[in-house]
Design a protein around this motif. Sequence first.
Motif, mmCIF file in Angstrom:
data_model
loop_
_atom_site.group_PDB
_atom_site.id
_atom_site.type_symbol
_atom_site.label_atom_id
_atom_site.label_comp_id
_atom_site.label_asym_id
_atom_site.label_seq_id
_atom_site.Cartn_x
_atom_site.Cartn_y
_atom_site.Cartn_z
ATOM 1 N N GLY A 9 40.076 43.751 36.275
ATOM 2 C CA GLY A 9 39.782 45.087 36.779
ATOM 3 C C GLY A 9 41.053 45.824 37.169
ATOM 4 O O GLY A 9 42.109 45.645 36.568
ATOM 5 N N LEU A 10 40.934 46.641 38.222
ATOM 6 C CA LEU A 10 42.099 47.409 38.663
ATOM 7 C C LEU A 10 43.213 46.504 39.188
ATOM 8 O O LEU A 10 44.393 46.817 39.021
ATOM 9 N N ALA A 11 42.846 45.386 39.793
ATOM 10 C CA ALA A 11 43.866 44.443 40.262
ATOM 11 C C ALA A 11 44.640 43.867 39.073
ATOM 12 O O ALA A 11 45.857 43.683 39.148
ATOM 13 N N GLY A 12 43.944 43.592 37.975
ATOM 14 C CA GLY A 12 44.609 43.100 36.773
ATOM 15 C C GLY A 12 45.527 44.143 36.173
ATOM 16 O O GLY A 12 46.638 43.823 35.728
ATOM 17 N N TRP A 14 46.979 46.542 37.837
ATOM 18 C CA TRP A 14 48.116 46.653 38.745
ATOM 19 C C TRP A 14 49.106 45.507 38.518
ATOM 20 O O TRP A 14 50.306 45.729 38.452
ATOM 21 N N ALA A 15 48.605 44.281 38.395
ATOM 22 C CA ALA A 15 49.485 43.123 38.173
ATOM 23 C C ALA A 15 50.230 43.254 36.848
ATOM 24 O O ALA A 15 51.427 42.959 36.765
ATOM 25 N N ALA A 16 49.541 43.710 35.808
ATOM 26 C CA ALA A 16 50.180 43.883 34.504
ATOM 27 C C ALA A 16 51.253 44.975 34.571
ATOM 28 O O ALA A 16 52.354 44.809 34.030
ATOM 29 N N THR A 49 53.715 41.715 31.313
ATOM 30 C CA THR A 49 52.347 42.210 31.481
ATOM 31 C C THR A 49 51.340 41.064 31.526
ATOM 32 O O THR A 49 50.301 41.188 32.163
ATOM 33 N N TRP A 50 51.646 39.954 30.886
ATOM 34 C CA TRP A 50 50.737 38.807 30.915
ATOM 35 C C TRP A 50 50.914 37.956 32.169
ATOM 36 O O TRP A 50 49.954 37.457 32.730
#
Length: 131
Positions: A9-12, A14-16, A49-50
């Motif tokens: 989601g948005l957390a993913g 943001w992390a990417a 990004t991964w």
Amino acid sequence: MAAQTWAGGLAGLWAASLGGAVAFALVIVPFAMRLYRGGDAKLVLAMGTWLGPAGIAWAFLFGVVAGGLLGVAVAALGGREARREIRQTVEAAVATATLPQVDPDRASHRHVPMAIAFGAGAFAALWWRMG
């Protein structure tokens, strides 16, 4: 980034995004100095990004160490001419107190395959984080 967004989601997302930004910060100066080629830089950006920000920091660190080891192997296997070239480059850099200049026209067998080193660094970072 799409895969990270789908998975987290948005957390993913943001992390990417943050991982890509950290990767960019890590490779922009060496790339601008022609120490890394474009493919090496793009690989690190994709890995960022991964892996996210912490993962890419570890992967980059492990990749640089692996690149150093590969550099020693390239020098050892490159013969007398390669070792002479390396010695002259290092001596010139020390004498002028500058970073060694990389010759973009150098034979491809005398380049350190940093994509392999960064790929190994990514595996090492994943292993390190799982352990």
